[in-house]
Design an enzyme around this catalytic site. Sequence first.
Site, short mmCIF file in Angstrom:
data_model
loop_
_atom_site.label_atom_id
_atom_site.label_comp_id
_atom_site.label_asym_id
_atom_site.label_seq_id
_atom_site.Cartn_x
_atom_site.Cartn_y
_atom_site.Cartn_z
N ASP A 84 -36.51 -7.81 -7.23
CA ASP A 84 -37.27 -8.38 -6.12
C ASP A 84 -38.76 -8.10 -6.35
O ASP A 84 -39.14 -6.97 -6.66
CB ASP A 84 -36.81 -7.77 -4.80
CG ASP A 84 -37.38 -8.51 -3.60
OD1 ASP A 84 -36.73 -9.47 -3.15
OD2 ASP A 84 -38.46 -8.13 -3.13
N ASN A 92 -48.14 -13.69 -0.69
CA ASN A 92 -48.11 -15.13 -0.41
C ASN A 92 -49.02 -15.47 0.76
O ASN A 92 -49.77 -16.45 0.72
CB ASN A 92 -46.67 -15.55 -0.10
CG ASN A 92 -46.26 -16.81 -0.83
OD1 ASN A 92 -46.89 -17.20 -1.81
ND2 ASN A 92 -45.21 -17.44 -0.37
N ASP A 101 -46.44 -19.28 -6.15
CA ASP A 101 -45.63 -20.01 -7.13
C ASP A 101 -46.01 -19.62 -8.55
O ASP A 101 -45.14 -19.49 -9.43
CB ASP A 101 -45.81 -21.52 -6.95
CG ASP A 101 -45.11 -22.05 -5.71
OD1 ASP A 101 -44.31 -21.30 -5.11
OD2 ASP A 101 -45.35 -23.21 -5.33
N GLU A 127 -38.07 -14.72 -3.75
CA GLU A 127 -38.66 -13.88 -4.78
C GLU A 127 -37.65 -12.92 -5.39
O GLU A 127 -38.00 -11.96 -6.06
CB GLU A 127 -39.83 -13.07 -4.19
CG GLU A 127 -39.44 -12.00 -3.19
CD GLU A 127 -39.31 -12.52 -1.76
OE1 GLU A 127 -39.37 -11.70 -0.83
OE2 GLU A 127 -39.14 -13.74 -1.57
#
Length: 208
Positions: A84, A92, A101, A127
């Site tokens: 993770d 983000n 991204d 993620e």
Amino acid sequence: MLFLTPNDKDSIEGVRSREDSIRQLAELTAMTIAGLQLRVKLENQSVRDGLTGLFNRHFMEIALERELARASRSKSQVAMLMLDVDHFKTFNDQYGHATGDIVLKEVATVFEAKIRSGDMVCRYGGEEFAIILPDVTVEGAFMTAERIRTAIAGMRLTSGLAMHSDLSVSVGVALFPQDAENSGDLLRKADAALYRAKHEGRNQVVLA
């Protein structure tokens, strides 16, 4: 004035006929190639994640069942790594989805560079990623996970005018058959180890 004999006319018609045949063959070949390219594209879409190009979760579940069956026959081990990206939601929100991204793509590239040819990397969701390591020891699985973790921690990613060096991953590792008897248990054990890695400070590898 040019006069054509019957033989000349037959020759011209023959050339035209051959040209038509060649043209039709070329069109048919082009259609066949286009069809094959479309088929390959659709097949890739069915097993690949659109953003990272890694295998998707559906493929991973099928591949895991296959590898466990193979390991049972050969009396070998299979490791499952659950990974993770740490603090990804905050990252983000701070830098935007486009930068997020980019991070996922770059992280996926690192994963693929740090595994063996027979290992499989999958985007499990968001993620979170999963890596299947067939025919591996506990030590080998831990070393692979640590190699990935170290590489991610050393990444320097540039997006726009910003330099990002605070990237890291947490990793949970579980092995079949010592930690689990089936694929569902193996995923749960690896996921529980991942949760412990995040709960105990992130940027680390935890064994089930």
